[in-house]
Design an enzyme around this catalytic site. Structure first.
Site, PDB file in Angstrom:
ATOM      1  N   ASP A  38      51.684  10.933  16.914  1.00 36.85           N
ATOM      2  CA  ASP A  38      51.751   9.490  17.131  1.00 36.85           C
ATOM      3  C   ASP A  38      50.933   9.047  18.338  1.00 36.85           C
ATOM      4  OD1 ASP A  38      53.263  10.532  19.152  1.00 36.85           O
ATOM      5  OD2 ASP A  38      54.948   9.146  18.920  1.00 36.85           O
ATOM      6  N   GLN A  97      40.958  -8.378  36.478  1.00 39.68           N
ATOM      7  CA  GLN A  97      42.129  -9.272  36.517  1.00 39.68           C
ATOM      8  C   GLN A  97      42.758  -9.195  37.912  1.00 39.68           C
ATOM      9  OE1 GLN A  97      44.803  -8.838  33.128  1.00 39.68           O
ATOM     10  NE2 GLN A  97      43.172  -7.868  31.932  1.00 39.68           N
ATOM     11  N   LYS A 192      25.703 -19.767  35.913  1.00 41.20           N
ATOM     12  CA  LYS A 192      25.882 -19.914  34.467  1.00 41.20           C
ATOM     13  C   LYS A 192      27.076 -20.809  34.170  1.00 41.20           C
ATOM     14  CE  LYS A 192      28.633 -15.661  34.150  1.00 41.20           C
ATOM     15  NZ  LYS A 192      28.674 -14.266  33.703  1.00 41.20           N
ATOM     16  N   ARG A 194      29.822 -21.592  30.938  1.00 43.27           N
ATOM     17  CA  ARG A 194      30.325 -21.164  29.634  1.00 43.27           C
ATOM     18  C   ARG A 194      31.118 -22.293  28.978  1.00 43.27           C
ATOM     19  NH1 ARG A 194      30.067 -15.533  28.936  1.00 43.27           N
ATOM     20  NH2 ARG A 194      29.999 -14.302  30.856  1.00 43.27           N
ATOM     21  N   ASP A 218      25.161  -5.789  40.321  1.00 45.06           N
ATOM     22  CA  ASP A 218      26.498  -6.119  39.825  1.00 45.06           C
ATOM     23  C   ASP A 218      27.360  -4.868  39.876  1.00 45.06           C
ATOM     24  OD1 ASP A 218      28.469  -7.802  38.933  1.00 45.06           O
ATOM     25  OD2 ASP A 218      27.449  -8.393  37.090  1.00 45.06           O
ATOM     26  N   GLY A 225      25.369  -9.250  27.894  1.00 46.87           N
ATOM     27  CA  GLY A 225      24.864 -10.575  27.544  1.00 46.87           C
ATOM     28  C   GLY A 225      24.353 -11.335  28.754  1.00 46.87           C
TER      29      GLY A 225
END
Length: 309
Positions: A38, A97, A192, A194, A218, A225
């Site tokens: 499993d 996050q 940028k 979005r 970075d 992208g």
């Protein structure tokens, strides 16, 4: 003391761990990972770790399974009476996050920190967190290594005449400026907008790149992208050449194809995450010597910052 140091690899970072152990001057410890039908994991150490300073090497990518595997490894070490259990997590999943940027969301990086500490980890070693402040989520020592220690010398070896560094977004300006400072160079920024996730509506360059050899900086590249679109934009603005240097090559989905078809001369990265396929435009520089030196300094109670300051 060296005889008491043992290095083990998780399944996500076997190749890097072998290089680190070799650079340290030892061999990887013997570890078996049992997988039940499993998908339940069961690591077991096939040699004694009693009284040893243990270093467990595992990037958490993909994060869920490999984080759980690493935590079970820590627990097994603690129950086997290891003296110190140190995690070496070259890439920390969920690091993006790191705050509440909208209502009713989790702070995944803090959750990971809580989990890491809850199993009894004594020390955490990592490289280029998405935000340096994440170190504050931990109440144990965190050695935050700088990937530029190995990537900056390669950029210098290129002897680019009109070097300028670029941040692919506003959030990366601090990181880009720190990298550029090593060269005494200027920076530009790509801003940028979005309209929806994973879709860039517009992008503009803040600064002059005409006739310049541009290097984007970075911490990670995911679907590639943003970096590919930013590279195209600076070339349209008259740049002479464009490269990118990132620490963590997540390279999800169409990333490899995008990089191959991009105007990027090359993408310089490290081996915190193994490449899932070969790419003629990607140059990988190993972090193994840096991690091995950091481990050696931890064991001998010497400075870590001296490795990259």
């Amino acid at each position: 003391m060296d005889s008491q140091v043992k290095i083990f690899a998780g399944s996500a970072s076997r190749e890097l761990a072998e290089k680190i152990a070799d650079a340290y001057g030892t061999e990887l410890g013997d570890l078996t990972l049992q997988r039940f039908a499993d998908s339940e994991l069961g690591p077991s150490f096939n040699e004694s770790v009693r009284g040893c300073a243990v270093f467990l090497i595992q990037s958490t990518f993909p994060p869920s399974e490999h984080l759980m595997e690493l935590m079970l490894m820590v627990d097994a070490c603690k129950r086997a009476s290891a003296y110190k259990v140190n995690i070496v997590m070259p890439y920390m999943g969920y690091a993006r996050q790191d705050r509440k940027d909208k209502p009713r969301v989790s702070i995944g990086a803090k959750v990971v920190a809580n989990i890491v500490q809850s199993v009894g980890t004594d020390r955490m070693m990592t490289c280029d967190l998405h935000a340096g402040q994440i170190q504050g989520f931990f109440d144990i020592p965190v050695d935050h290594l700088d990937g530029a220690t190995v990537t900056a010398p390669y950029i210098k070896s290129l002897n680019l005449e009109n070097l300028i560094f670029a941040s692919p977004d506003v959030g990366g300006v601090v990181r880009t400026r720190a990298f550029a400072k090593k060269f005494g160079a200027e920076i530009v920024v790509c801003d940028k907008m979005r309209l929806r996730a994973n879709e860039i509506a517009s992008m503009q360059v803040i600064g002059d790149v005409a006739g310049m050899d541009v290097v984007f900086v970075d911490d990670m590249v995911d679907t590639a992208g943003t970096i590919c679109k930013a590279a195209e934009l600076v070339m349209e603005r008259g740049a002479k050449s464009v490269r990118a240097v990132v620490t963590h090559p997540l390279l999800s989905g169409p990333a490899h194809e995008r990089i191959r078809n991009s105007v990027l001369t090359e993408l310089i990265t490290t081996d915190t995450i193994p490449l899932r396929e070969q790419n003629e435009k990607i140059r990988v520089i190993s972090l193994a010597p840096l991690f091995a030196s950091a481990i050696r300094n931890v064991v001998s109670h010497e400075s870590i910052s001296s490795l990259f300051v």
